[in-house]
Write a protein that holds these residues in place. Structure first.
Motif, mmCIF file in Angstrom:
data_model
loop_
_atom_site.group_PDB
_atom_site.id
_atom_site.type_symbol
_atom_site.label_atom_id
_atom_site.label_comp_id
_atom_site.label_asym_id
_atom_site.label_seq_id
_atom_site.Cartn_x
_atom_site.Cartn_y
_atom_site.Cartn_z
ATOM 1 N N GLU A 1 -20.467 21.774 24.223
ATOM 2 C CA GLU A 1 -20.110 20.475 23.646
ATOM 3 C C GLU A 1 -18.606 20.481 23.434
ATOM 4 O O GLU A 1 -18.066 21.355 22.760
ATOM 5 C CB GLU A 1 -20.812 20.247 22.314
ATOM 6 C CG GLU A 1 -20.420 18.929 21.676
ATOM 7 C CD GLU A 1 -21.076 18.681 20.324
ATOM 8 O OE1 GLU A 1 -20.747 17.642 19.714
ATOM 9 O OE2 GLU A 1 -21.872 19.518 19.876
ATOM 10 N N VAL A 2 -17.923 19.517 24.030
ATOM 11 C CA VAL A 2 -16.475 19.389 23.863
ATOM 12 C C VAL A 2 -16.240 18.586 22.589
ATOM 13 O O VAL A 2 -16.529 17.396 22.530
ATOM 14 C CB VAL A 2 -15.815 18.702 25.079
ATOM 15 C CG1 VAL A 2 -14.314 18.567 24.861
ATOM 16 C CG2 VAL A 2 -16.124 19.469 26.351
ATOM 17 N N MET A 3 -15.734 19.250 21.567
ATOM 18 C CA MET A 3 -15.549 18.614 20.271
ATOM 19 C C MET A 3 -14.217 17.874 20.178
ATOM 20 O O MET A 3 -14.131 16.812 19.577
ATOM 21 C CB MET A 3 -15.675 19.663 19.170
ATOM 22 C CG MET A 3 -17.058 20.336 19.174
ATOM 23 S SD MET A 3 -17.135 21.905 18.296
ATOM 24 C CE MET A 3 -16.663 21.446 16.667
ATOM 25 N N GLU A 4 -13.186 18.463 20.769
ATOM 26 C CA GLU A 4 -11.851 17.862 20.665
ATOM 27 C C GLU A 4 -10.992 18.327 21.833
ATOM 28 O O GLU A 4 -11.126 19.451 22.310
ATOM 29 C CB GLU A 4 -11.209 18.282 19.335
ATOM 30 C CG GLU A 4 -9.903 17.609 19.033
ATOM 31 C CD GLU A 4 -9.348 17.994 17.658
ATOM 32 O OE1 GLU A 4 -8.294 17.460 17.309
ATOM 33 O OE2 GLU A 4 -9.966 18.827 16.952
ATOM 34 N N ILE A 5 -10.100 17.464 22.282
ATOM 35 C CA ILE A 5 -9.119 17.786 23.315
ATOM 36 C C ILE A 5 -7.749 17.429 22.765
ATOM 37 O O ILE A 5 -7.532 16.302 22.319
ATOM 38 C CB ILE A 5 -9.380 17.000 24.615
ATOM 39 C CG1 ILE A 5 -10.771 17.326 25.164
ATOM 40 C CG2 ILE A 5 -8.296 17.293 25.645
ATOM 41 C CD1 ILE A 5 -11.200 16.446 26.323
ATOM 42 N N THR A 6 -6.845 18.395 22.786
ATOM 43 C CA THR A 6 -5.492 18.168 22.279
ATOM 44 C C THR A 6 -4.508 18.595 23.365
ATOM 45 O O THR A 6 -4.573 19.721 23.853
ATOM 46 C CB THR A 6 -5.244 18.984 20.992
ATOM 47 O OG1 THR A 6 -6.328 18.792 20.093
ATOM 48 C CG2 THR A 6 -3.955 18.561 20.318
#
Length: 130
Positions: free
Chosen positions: A85-90
């Motif tokens: 699960e990709v929670m966040e991309i920065t």
């Protein structure tokens, strides 16, 4: 926005041997895409992923641990499967700060700035200068 090399991803994952035995998991793990710090198949499987998305990534041995495996945990020539699960991309410098920690990054930049300015600092008596 879709993930790309250089982005820092925060993910939750479960890693299993293709036969189904779990060998690893994390509820919150960060890595920088394309940096070479994860197995190539993990990077490849998450290219273009978006925050909030879930993927099942199947990784062949040649993009994982290959003919050597990984100790007693992953046998040689083993296919792996990750539920991610990709929670966040920065992206950009914000991603680097998130990954390496604001204090470490700022401290490192301060050292570089000080070293770059060193030829211009006059001798200081309390540091043994004349």
């Amino acid at each position: 926005e879709p993930s790309a090399d250089g982005d820092v991803l925060t993910v939750a994952y479960t890693g299993k041997l293709f036969e189904g035995r779990q060998f690893d998991s994390s509820k919150e793990w960060m890595f920088k895409m394309g940096s070479g710090n994860v197995m190539p198949g993990f990077d490849e499987g998450l290219k273009g992923a978006k925050a909030g998305s879930k993927r099942i990534v199947r990784i062949p041995p040649e993009l994982a641990y290959g003919a050597t495996g990984k100790g007693s945990i992953i046998p040689p020539n083993c296919d792996l499967e990750f539920e991610i699960e990709v929670m966040e991309i920065t992206g950009g410098i914000a991603g680097d700060i998130k990954l390496f920690g604001e204090q470490r990054l700022i401290g490192g930049l301060a050292c570089v700035a000080l070293m770059g300015a060193a030829p211009f600092i006059p001798p200081l008596p309390f540091l043994g200068g004349n």
